[in-house]
Design an enzyme around this catalytic site. Structure first.
Site, mmCIF file in Angstrom:
data_model
loop_
_atom_site.group_PDB
_atom_site.id
_atom_site.type_symbol
_atom_site.label_atom_id
_atom_site.label_comp_id
_atom_site.label_asym_id
_atom_site.label_seq_id
_atom_site.Cartn_x
_atom_site.Cartn_y
_atom_site.Cartn_z
ATOM 1 N N GLU A 323 18.153 48.954 40.127
ATOM 2 C CA GLU A 323 19.513 48.595 41.463
ATOM 3 C C GLU A 323 20.909 47.570 40.275
ATOM 4 O O GLU A 323 21.849 48.177 40.020
ATOM 5 C CB GLU A 323 18.655 47.545 41.791
ATOM 6 N N TYR A 408 16.032 61.858 38.494
ATOM 7 C CA TYR A 408 15.791 60.414 37.894
ATOM 8 C C TYR A 408 14.746 60.747 36.600
ATOM 9 O O TYR A 408 15.468 60.037 35.913
ATOM 10 C CB TYR A 408 14.871 59.661 38.688
HETATM 11 N N1 BES Z 1 20.880 54.834 44.707
HETATM 12 C C1 BES Z 1 18.960 54.556 45.188
HETATM 13 C C2 BES Z 1 18.790 55.037 45.891
HETATM 14 C C3 BES Z 1 19.674 56.179 46.798
HETATM 15 C C4 BES Z 1 20.031 57.662 46.072
HETATM 16 C C5 BES Z 1 19.903 55.952 48.784
HETATM 17 C C6 BES Z 1 20.396 58.799 46.709
HETATM 18 C C7 BES Z 1 20.679 57.237 48.696
HETATM 19 C C8 BES Z 1 20.528 58.628 48.397
HETATM 20 C C9 BES Z 1 18.893 53.305 44.324
HETATM 21 O O1 BES Z 1 18.803 53.676 43.611
HETATM 22 C C10 BES Z 1 17.041 54.062 44.242
HETATM 23 O O2 BES Z 1 16.925 54.657 43.317
HETATM 24 N N2 BES Z 1 16.466 53.083 45.128
HETATM 25 C C11 BES Z 1 15.005 53.818 44.857
HETATM 26 C C12 BES Z 1 14.476 53.134 44.042
HETATM 27 C C13 BES Z 1 14.360 52.370 42.238
HETATM 28 C C14 BES Z 1 13.605 51.640 41.320
HETATM 29 C C15 BES Z 1 13.323 53.905 42.250
HETATM 30 C C16 BES Z 1 14.339 53.827 46.593
HETATM 31 O O3 BES Z 1 15.079 53.216 47.316
HETATM 32 O O4 BES Z 1 12.730 54.320 46.182
HETATM 33 ZN ZN ZN Z 2 18.983 54.054 41.683
#
Ligand code: BES
Ligand code: ZN
Length: 626
Positions: A323, A408
């Site tokens: 984050e 990702y």
């Molecule tokens: N920005 C994302 C969360 C998100 C993505 C919210 C798309 C709504 C729509 C956040 O940065 C994220 O990727 N969170 C991951 C954790 C991360 C360590 C891979 C999660 O929530 O699992």
């Molecule tokens: Zn993210």
């Protein structure tokens, strides 16, 4: 176009009277087809004509009605004559006023278009050329997808209610009428009124120790995409963890969280050293109740985080590295539309891994990335080809459809390939220049391609031949030269696993030095060969059912479901009823549906759990169990 929508309204002179009258006058939805933003398939807004540049909120959180009510005052910048079009979803618009001088407001004509799935309703507002500000009086729906209202028992301290927002990707419009496209950057200010016992926090500059007067003020001077506007309200206290880092959390959680995340300042320094200064001032964390549907959300200055990563041994703090890294990739340089989402998440996954390397060493960073590569390889076989594309076409689709592991991990792999090909020094120099060049801009995949081609790939034509940007960005699958990461420690786990699966005993496995990633690899590897006898043996020998770490727990419970290992079903039910993080619960419900009596069990548990889940998670599980 919007002028013609307003034509019928001109015949209704009473609409131009007092705002209160407007509130009582429901208008027929416009029959006219609204054009969507040509740059963004998920917004009705028309920034190419009139653009919102600043949002000033004055909102009251009414916990008894579960609504936010108040005003949003928007500053406008105009390119062409025309009416302003905003995005809204499930909002009740009470009045709209406009101002030429920014102080005196007069009622304005407005019209809400028809509601469409995912998109909501366009709000078209008559804005003659000299209008500088628009003020919308509105209230949210108790079912707003971007808001979760929690009762005291659903929080850690169980004393006060809680409210939090989730605006990414397109839910800002469920609590603020604005141009909800990541290409429209805004600064914002807010005055938030809450019950006296509660504290409000936002993704903005704020007084960390503001007294509990019931009114809180915020300001964000850096322009950000609307999906980064965020609010949390609850029984919150602040604890500092460094000169510019700290934690907001429930009083019963804050100490443990501060200990878990005490290395956050080191993480900020690690990214700064690689890719330039942290441009936001403070970096704080807000620890949410366990119903938060994500692991983390990179709201500027204030990452929102699930409490499920507080493992007690810092094993899951990579979430903070992720984050935090969005403060460069995402918040500073932002995807222009949701089809460019991989620019946010792929870059962030790459930077996150570099931070892990600095803080925990290469061995652990490689382990994490090797696990990700494994997940990606499996996924690429399962997803339809069009969803394996980084620059995914989401026209006519829910932007949620683009939220797979592809942006990702495939995105991060492309950057790893560039790093490997050009060497770390040259790659880092380029990446740093990318963040500088596009700072505070929202960019498309094409802009990335141009920049990387001119400033890295073209530096060495021979090496450039190894980088097939079209294959990586526009085509499904994984190019053959994807630099998949392997890890010696995970290879050793695989060896132990092979022995065990071939009939070995659990007692022979030496887990004494295993970290979370090794447990995850082992348990994931057992999928497909789990049966009740073996699970009982495993649990009795290694005590897995008692482990609290959610990453380990998820993999264990997946085996429990696969083998229908009933002794652990109470633990499974409890897990599904306490945690609402989508990445943890969706795989379990999906697995349950594949077993004979799983659907009944899933429905019973969901019946009890649903009201505690966030609307975003509810929508997903409703879809699964329908
Ligand atoms: N920005 C994302 C969360 C998100 C993505 C919210 C798309 C709504 C729509 C956040 O940065 C994220 O990727 N969170 C991951 C954790 C991360 C360590 C891979 C999660 O929530 O699992
Ligand atoms: Zn993210």
């Amino acid at each position: 176009m919007p002028r013609s929508i307003l034509l019928p309204l001109l015949c209704l002179p009473f609409l131009c009277l007092a705002p209160s009258l407007l509130a009582q006058t429901p208008m027929p939805p416009s029959k006219k087809l609204f054009l969507k933003n040509p740059m963004d398939a998920h917004s009705y807004s028309n920034p190419q004509i009139v653009r919102v540049t600043h949002v000033a909120l004055d909102l009251t959180a009414d916990f008894s009605k579960k609504v936010l009510v108040g005003t949003a005052t928007l500053d406008l910048a105009r390119t062409q004559p025309g009416d302003l079009v905003l995005d809204t979803r499930d909002l009740t618009i009470n009045a709209v006023e406009v101002s030429v001088d920014g102080t005196k407001f007069v009622p304005a004509k407005f019209s809400l278009g028809p509601s469409e799935p995912y998109l909501g309703q366009p709000l078209s507002i008559s804005t003659p050329d000299d209008v500088a500000k628009v003020r919308v009086s509105y209230q949210t729906s108790p079912y707003a997808v971007g808001l979760q209202w929690l009762t005291p028992p659903q929080t850690a301290g169980k004393r006060q209610p809680f409210l939090f927002t989730q605006s990414e990707p397109t839910y800002a419009r469920t609590w603020i009428p604005l141009q909800d496209s990541p290409s429209v950057r805004v600064t914002y200010a807010a005055t938030i009124h809450v019950p006296k016992a509660l504290r409000a926090v936002m993704s903005a500059q704020q007084d960390l120790k503001a007294p509990l007067t019931g009114t809180f003020r915020f300001k964000l001077e850096q322009p950000v995409a609307p999906y980064l506007i965020a609010l949390g309200v609850g029984d919150l206290v602040f604890q500092s963890t460094g000169p510019r880092t700290g934690i907001f959390a429930d009083p019963t959680v804050v100490k443990k969280a501060a200990k878990e995340f005490e290395d956050t300042e080191k993480m900020v320094q690690a990214v700064e050293k690689l890719y330039g200064p942290y441009r936001w001032g403070r970096y704080d964390l807000l620890i949410l109740p366990p119903s938060f549907p994500y692991g983390g959300m990179e709201n500027p200055l204030l990452t929102f985080a699930t409490p499920t990563v507080i493992a007690g041994d810092k094993s899951l703090v990579a979430l903070v590295a992720h984050e935090l890294s969005h403060s460069w990739s995402g918040n500073l340089v932002t995807n222009a539309s949701w089809r460019d989402f991989w620019l946010n998440e792929g870059f962030t996954t790459y930077v996150e891994n570099r931070v892990q390397e600095v803080l925990f060493g290469k061995e652990r960073a490689d382990m994490e990335f090797a696990l990700d590569c494994n997940t990606l390889k499996k996924l690429v076989d399962e997803l339809p080809p069009q969803d394996q594309i980084l620059h995914i076409n989401l026209t006519g689709r829910d932007p949620e459809d683009g939220q797979t592991e592809v942006p990702y991990y495939k995105g991060a792999l492309l950057l790893k390939l560039l790093e490997k090909t050009y060497g770390r020094d040259q790659f880092d120099t380029w990446l740093k220049s990318y963040f500088e060049k596009f700072a505070f801009q929202s960019i498309t995949t094409a802009q990335f391609r141009e920049h990387v081609t001119a400033n890295l790939i073209n530096l060495d034509a021979e090496k450039g031949k190894l980088i097939d940007l079209d294959a990586w960005i526009e085509e499904p699958g994984l190019p053959a030269n994807a630099p998949l990461v392997v890890s010696k420690r995970l290879d050793a786990v695989d060896a132990a696993l092979a022995k065990y699966v071939a009939g070995g005993s659990a007692k022979e496995i030496d887990t004494s030095q295993w970290v979370t990633q090794e447990w995850v690899r082992f348990l994931t590897g057992l999928a497909g060969s789990a049966n009740p006898t073996r699970l009982q043996e495993l649990d009795q020998t290694l005590g897995i059912d008692k482990r609290e770490n959610v990453e380990i727990r998820l993999r264990w419970l997946l085996l429990v479901v696969e083998a229908q290992y009933k002794p652990s079903y109470p633990t499974l039910a409890k897990f599904l009823q306490t945690v609402g993080r989508r990445r943890l619960i969706v795989p379990l419900y999906t697995a349950l549906l594949k077993t004979p009596d799983g659907k009944d069990f899933a429905k019973t548990v969901y019946g009890k759990a649903r009201s505690g889940y966030h609307p975003i998670a509810q929508a997903t599980i409703d879809g699964l169990l329908k």
